[in-house]
Design a protein around this motif. Structure first.
Motif, PDB file in Angstrom:
ATOM      1  N   ASP A   9       0.830  -1.207   0.000  1.00  0.00           N
ATOM      2  CA  ASP A   9       0.000   0.000   0.000  1.00  0.00           C
ATOM      3  C   ASP A   9       0.862   1.254   0.000  1.00  0.00           C
ATOM      4  OD1 ASP A   9      -2.287  -1.510  -0.030  1.00  0.00           O
ATOM      5  OD2 ASP A   9      -2.711  -1.287   2.103  1.00  0.00           O
ATOM      6  N   SER A  10       1.930   1.255   0.774  1.00  0.00           N
ATOM      7  CA  SER A  10       2.787   2.452   0.834  1.00  0.00           C
ATOM      8  C   SER A  10       3.543   2.653  -0.469  1.00  0.00           C
ATOM      9  CB  SER A  10       3.758   2.353   2.008  1.00  0.00           C
ATOM     10  OG  SER A  10       4.600   1.215   1.886  1.00  0.00           O
ATOM     11  N   GLU A  11       4.001   1.557  -1.094  1.00  0.00           N
ATOM     12  CA  GLU A  11       4.686   1.667  -2.382  1.00  0.00           C
ATOM     13  C   GLU A  11       3.722   2.160  -3.458  1.00  0.00           C
ATOM     14  OE1 GLU A  11       7.991  -1.924  -1.918  1.00  0.00           O
ATOM     15  OE2 GLU A  11       5.973  -2.348  -2.670  1.00  0.00           O
ATOM     16  N   ARG A  12       2.523   1.644  -3.430  1.00  0.00           N
ATOM     17  CA  ARG A  12       1.519   2.048  -4.422  1.00  0.00           C
ATOM     18  C   ARG A  12       1.215   3.539  -4.303  1.00  0.00           C
ATOM     19  NH1 ARG A  12      -4.094   2.024  -5.171  1.00  0.00           N
ATOM     20  NH2 ARG A  12      -4.750   1.200  -7.196  1.00  0.00           N
ATOM     21  N   GLN A  13       1.076   4.018  -3.070  1.00  0.00           N
ATOM     22  CA  GLN A  13       0.819   5.432  -2.868  1.00  0.00           C
ATOM     23  C   GLN A  13       1.996   6.268  -3.346  1.00  0.00           C
ATOM     24  OE1 GLN A  13      -1.835   7.078  -2.201  1.00  0.00           O
ATOM     25  NE2 GLN A  13      -0.769   9.054  -2.198  1.00  0.00           N
ATOM     26  N   SER A  17       1.597   8.901  -6.534  1.00  0.00           N
ATOM     27  CA  SER A  17       1.749  10.322  -6.204  1.00  0.00           C
ATOM     28  C   SER A  17       3.036  10.923  -6.756  1.00  0.00           C
ATOM     29  CB  SER A  17       1.708  10.511  -4.683  1.00  0.00           C
ATOM     30  OG  SER A  17       2.805   9.851  -4.061  1.00  0.00           O
ATOM     31  N   SER A  18       3.777  10.147  -7.568  1.00  0.00           N
ATOM     32  CA  SER A  18       5.083  10.609  -8.038  1.00  0.00           C
ATOM     33  C   SER A  18       5.007  11.547  -9.240  1.00  0.00           C
ATOM     34  CB  SER A  18       5.953   9.402  -8.413  1.00  0.00           C
ATOM     35  OG  SER A  18       5.409   8.700  -9.525  1.00  0.00           O
ATOM     36  N   PHE A  19       3.885  11.543  -9.967  1.00  0.00           N
ATOM     37  CA  PHE A  19       3.845  12.226 -11.254  1.00  0.00           C
ATOM     38  C   PHE A  19       3.959  13.744 -11.131  1.00  0.00           C
ATOM     39  CE2 PHE A  19       1.502   8.219 -11.944  1.00  0.00           C
ATOM     40  CZ  PHE A  19       2.325   7.658 -12.911  1.00  0.00           C
ATOM     41  N   GLY A  20       3.458  14.298 -10.030  1.00  0.00           N
ATOM     42  CA  GLY A  20       3.522  15.743  -9.879  1.00  0.00           C
ATOM     43  C   GLY A  20       4.932  16.294  -9.860  1.00  0.00           C
ATOM     44  N   THR A  21       5.903  15.451  -9.483  1.00  0.00           N
ATOM     45  CA  THR A  21       7.295  15.906  -9.478  1.00  0.00           C
ATOM     46  C   THR A  21       7.831  16.105 -10.888  1.00  0.00           C
ATOM     47  OG1 THR A  21       8.181  13.640  -9.450  1.00  0.00           O
ATOM     48  CG2 THR A  21       7.691  14.671  -7.319  1.00  0.00           C
ATOM     49  N   VAL A 217      13.784   8.930 -24.326  1.00  0.00           N
ATOM     50  CA  VAL A 217      14.392   8.755 -23.001  1.00  0.00           C
ATOM     51  C   VAL A 217      13.665   9.633 -21.974  1.00  0.00           C
ATOM     52  CG1 VAL A 217      16.483   9.140 -21.629  1.00  0.00           C
ATOM     53  CG2 VAL A 217      16.644   8.051 -23.877  1.00  0.00           C
ATOM     54  N   ALA A 218      13.330  10.855 -22.372  1.00  0.00           N
ATOM     55  CA  ALA A 218      12.577  11.736 -21.474  1.00  0.00           C
ATOM     56  C   ALA A 218      11.198  11.166 -21.167  1.00  0.00           C
ATOM     57  CB  ALA A 218      12.454  13.131 -22.090  1.00  0.00           C
ATOM     58  N   THR A 219      10.562  10.527 -22.158  1.00  0.00           N
ATOM     59  CA  THR A 219       9.269   9.877 -21.926  1.00  0.00           C
ATOM     60  C   THR A 219       9.400   8.772 -20.885  1.00  0.00           C
ATOM     61  OG1 THR A 219       8.647  10.325 -24.227  1.00  0.00           O
ATOM     62  CG2 THR A 219       7.328   8.708 -23.033  1.00  0.00           C
ATOM     63  N   LEU A 220      10.416   7.939 -21.016  1.00  0.00           N
ATOM     64  CA  LEU A 220      10.635   6.874 -20.039  1.00  0.00           C
ATOM     65  C   LEU A 220      10.845   7.439 -18.643  1.00  0.00           C
ATOM     66  CD1 LEU A 220      13.013   4.515 -22.044  1.00  0.00           C
ATOM     67  CD2 LEU A 220      10.533   4.339 -21.785  1.00  0.00           C
ATOM     68  N   GLY A 221      11.455   8.615 -18.580  1.00  0.00           N
ATOM     69  CA  GLY A 221      11.711   9.251 -17.293  1.00  0.00           C
ATOM     70  C   GLY A 221      10.466   9.710 -16.573  1.00  0.00           C
ATOM     71  N   THR A 222       9.307   9.714 -17.264  1.00  0.00           N
ATOM     72  CA  THR A 222       8.049  10.097 -16.615  1.00  0.00           C
ATOM     73  C   THR A 222       7.273   8.898 -16.083  1.00  0.00           C
ATOM     74  OG1 THR A 222       6.699  10.010 -18.643  1.00  0.00           O
ATOM     75  CG2 THR A 222       7.855  12.080 -18.166  1.00  0.00           C
ATOM     76  N   LYS A 223       7.812   7.693 -16.214  1.00  0.00           N
ATOM     77  CA  LYS A 223       7.153   6.495 -15.684  1.00  0.00           C
ATOM     78  C   LYS A 223       7.285   6.468 -14.165  1.00  0.00           C
ATOM     79  CE  LYS A 223       6.097   4.281 -19.600  1.00  0.00           C
ATOM     80  NZ  LYS A 223       4.810   3.646 -19.901  1.00  0.00           N
ATOM     81  N   ALA A 224       6.223   6.036 -13.492  1.00  0.00           N
ATOM     82  CA  ALA A 224       6.233   6.053 -12.031  1.00  0.00           C
ATOM     83  C   ALA A 224       7.388   5.240 -11.458  1.00  0.00           C
ATOM     84  CB  ALA A 224       4.902   5.533 -11.496  1.00  0.00           C
ATOM     85  N   GLY A 225       7.630   4.052 -12.046  1.00  0.00           N
ATOM     86  CA  GLY A 225       8.697   3.211 -11.532  1.00  0.00           C
ATOM     87  C   GLY A 225      10.060   3.843 -11.652  1.00  0.00           C
ATOM     88  N   VAL A 228      10.390   7.099  -8.967  1.00  0.00           N
ATOM     89  CA  VAL A 228      10.626   6.807  -7.546  1.00  0.00           C
ATOM     90  C   VAL A 228      11.994   6.181  -7.287  1.00  0.00           C
ATOM     91  CG1 VAL A 228       8.148   6.533  -7.144  1.00  0.00           C
ATOM     92  CG2 VAL A 228       9.540   4.502  -7.614  1.00  0.00           C
ATOM     93  N   MET A 229      12.774   5.953  -8.326  1.00  0.00           N
ATOM     94  CA  MET A 229      14.099   5.351  -8.145  1.00  0.00           C
ATOM     95  C   MET A 229      15.067   6.305  -7.460  1.00  0.00           C
ATOM     96  SD  MET A 229      14.983   3.449 -11.734  1.00  0.00           S
ATOM     97  CE  MET A 229      14.364   1.818 -12.098  1.00  0.00           C
ATOM     98  N   PRO A 230      16.059   5.778  -6.741  1.00  0.00           N
ATOM     99  CA  PRO A 230      17.187   6.615  -6.318  1.00  0.00           C
ATOM    100  C   PRO A 230      17.846   7.267  -7.532  1.00  0.00           C
ATOM    101  CG  PRO A 230      17.254   4.478  -5.234  1.00  0.00           C
ATOM    102  CD  PRO A 230      16.181   4.386  -6.281  1.00  0.00           C
ATOM    103  N   GLU A 231      18.400   8.426  -7.335  1.00  0.00           N
ATOM    104  CA  GLU A 231      18.888   9.235  -8.464  1.00  0.00           C
ATOM    105  C   GLU A 231      19.879   8.488  -9.343  1.00  0.00           C
ATOM    106  OE1 GLU A 231      21.031  13.571  -9.260  1.00  0.00           O
ATOM    107  OE2 GLU A 231      20.340  13.025  -7.258  1.00  0.00           O
ATOM    108  N   GLN A 232      20.856   7.792  -8.751  1.00  0.00           N
ATOM    109  CA  GLN A 232      21.867   7.116  -9.559  1.00  0.00           C
ATOM    110  C   GLN A 232      21.275   5.949 -10.324  1.00  0.00           C
ATOM    111  OE1 GLN A 232      25.147   8.201 -10.047  1.00  0.00           O
ATOM    112  NE2 GLN A 232      24.851   6.750 -11.731  1.00  0.00           N
TER     113      GLN A 232
END
Length: 271
Positions: A9-13, A17-21, A217-225, A228-232
């Motif tokens: 549940d926490s991962e799903r949330q 909720s990641s898209f606004g970033t 590549v920019a399109t792929l960068g908008t995927k939720a998965g 939420v990844m660590p930057e590196q």
């Protein structure tokens, strides 16, 4: 963590909720929807009042607007929970009525729309709460349709891209075969004799998105998965995608068409 039902549940949330970033990038780089798919989604609706639910930055809303005249005029309302995504929608489509709200709490009166559509969003709904809400705002005989743009991995370079990026960028839900298996069971309200909704229908329609290697590549960068990844880890994934595209003749230089299918699930509200 490919399918939303595999997330806690926490991962799903966190994912939903990641898209606004990345609202600006989402508006710039995500595709619209195949017009024929939208026509099919709305076929048989008892009127012209359409709600785009989980509208994001307005990708599906824009396709609805472009079809409005052809479909004898559509009365379009958009509802989106994320403030940054909603701001992009209002900026890009100022003529559309747009409200902050969610699938679980829709800020509209009972029976006020003839169709509810949702673009690449219905898998994020809590359907136990959203199903009754959608039934509440739909007029008798109204339609509910979820639309997903999925990568057509029948093309060699697309299949290769999926292999090098892994499920966070192009997971099974993003390709046709798994979409057909997973979505109807997971992402629609309950149907059956004691449900407000009839049994689901499915259809798929060819679509495409003009891209360059860098814009894909920019399109792929908008995927939720990916968001939420660590930057590196995110940087490494996008670097692999960039290298794959640079090494394939079809995508190494200039513009090309990313082959997509707009896949649709549709149910009808009982009279």
């Amino acid at each position: 963590m490919t399918f939303t039902h595999a997330l806690t549940d926490s991962e799903r949330q966190l994912h939903r909720s990641s898209f606004g970033t990345a609202a600006g990038a989402y508006a710039e780089h995500r595709p619209d929807y195949a017009p024929e798919a939208v026509r099919w989604a709305l076929a048989g609706a008892p009127g012209r009042r359409v709600l785009d639910l989980g509208a994001g930055t307005g990708k599906l809303t824009g396709t609805l607007l472009s079809l409005g005249e052809e479909l004898d005029g559509l009365d379009i309302t958009a509802v989106e929970p994320d403030p940054a995504m909603l701001a992009e929608l209002r900026r890009g489509l100022p003529s559309v009525r747009a409200f902050q709200g969610s699938a679980e709490t829709i800020p509209l009166p009972d029976g006020s729309v003839d169709a509810v559509v949702s673009g690449n969003a219905m898998h994020w709904f809590d359907m136990a709460a959203a199903g009754p809400e959608i039934a509440r705002v739909l007029a008798p005989g109204g339609v509910l349709a979820g639309l997903w743009n999925v990568f057509d991995d029948g093309t060699d370079w697309v299949a290769g891209l999926a292999r090098v990026t892994g499920p966070a960028a192009i997971g099974p839900r993003d390709v046709p075969a798994a979409w057909r298996i997973e979505t109807a069971e997971l992402h629609l309200p309950r149907t059956g004799a004691d449900s407000p909704f009839h049994a689901p229908e499915q259809a798929e329609f060819p679509h495409g998105h003009r891209r360059t290697a860098e814009s894909l590549v920019a399109t792929l960068g908008t995927k939720a998965g990916v968001l939420v990844m660590p930057e590196q880890e995110r940087a490494d994934l996008l670097a692999r995608a960039r290298a794959h595209l640079a090494g394939h003749p079809a995508t190494a230089e200039g513009e090309f068409t990313l082959p997509l299918l707009t896949s649709v699930l549709r149910v009808r509200r009982r009279p």
